[in-house]
Design a protein around this motif. Sequence first.
Motif, PDB file in Angstrom:
ATOM      1  N   ALA A 243       0.701  -1.079   0.021  1.00  0.00           N
ATOM      2  CA  ALA A 243      -0.161  -0.006   0.164  1.00  0.00           C
ATOM      3  C   ALA A 243       0.554   1.166  -0.081  1.00  0.00           C
ATOM      4  O   ALA A 243       0.721   2.146  -0.638  1.00  0.00           O
TER       5      ALA A 243
ATOM      6  N   THR B  41      -5.361   1.220  -2.637  1.00  0.00           N
ATOM      7  CA  THR B  41      -4.911   2.386  -1.355  1.00  0.00           C
ATOM      8  C   THR B  41      -5.428   3.935  -1.226  1.00  0.00           C
ATOM      9  O   THR B  41      -5.656   4.234  -0.265  1.00  0.00           O
TER      10      THR B  41
ATOM     11  N   SER C  50      -9.266   3.199   0.190  1.00  0.00           N
ATOM     12  CA  SER C  50      -9.101   2.901   1.325  1.00  0.00           C
ATOM     13  C   SER C  50      -9.047   3.767   2.235  1.00  0.00           C
ATOM     14  O   SER C  50      -9.724   3.662   3.598  1.00  0.00           O
TER      15      SER C  50
ATOM     16  N   LEU D 205      -6.836   5.307   3.034  1.00  0.00           N
ATOM     17  CA  LEU D 205      -5.431   5.404   4.326  1.00  0.00           C
ATOM     18  C   LEU D 205      -4.419   6.465   4.589  1.00  0.00           C
ATOM     19  O   LEU D 205      -3.918   7.141   5.881  1.00  0.00           O
TER      20      LEU D 205
END
Length: 186
Positions: free
Chosen positions: A15, A47, A50, A52
């Motif tokens: 990621a 990623t 997501s 993140l």
Amino acid sequence: MSMRTAKNGVDLALAIASLMQANHDLSVRLRQAGISSSELTAAREWTRASGLLRGLPERKFRNLFGAPETAAGGCMSYALRLWREHLFDVVVNSEGQVFYRGFRLRPERRPTLGPEPLEMFAAAETLRVGWHTESECHKLLGQPAQSFVWSPVSEWFYGPLPSDLYLTFAFDFGLLSSISFQPFIR
């Protein structure tokens, strides 16, 4: 070796790698791990979707990426398969959201850098892309004259040198990704 996890996510190392600027060190690490460009592209899409970089609830973060190697005082440190000599730190804020702090060399891998501060040209020859972090750069050269952050990328400018160029360090998640001499663009 597959970088996929048994869960619905992606290995944290993949990621992170998927969001980094291309450089020789990263290419070598990906090639040695057998990660294809299509796997890296898929990881980048996952990623970005997501959250993140925007922060994740701690439970979701742990479900996606597993337990940290160490955790103390709101900081969790993860060992990454692509960067065995480093730890990747994340912090949990007061609302329980996890945000990245970035790479740091494992304590046993930290180099002895000698007396500080170094002259800029010596620092440029001493620091290694893909190995050193913001911490070592700051230790050798102190505070930069200017810095810019575009999460997860940051650039530090030292100078100006007599040529009106600046010694410039670029970092991805705090890991040195390039060293150059360039004009400062305001």
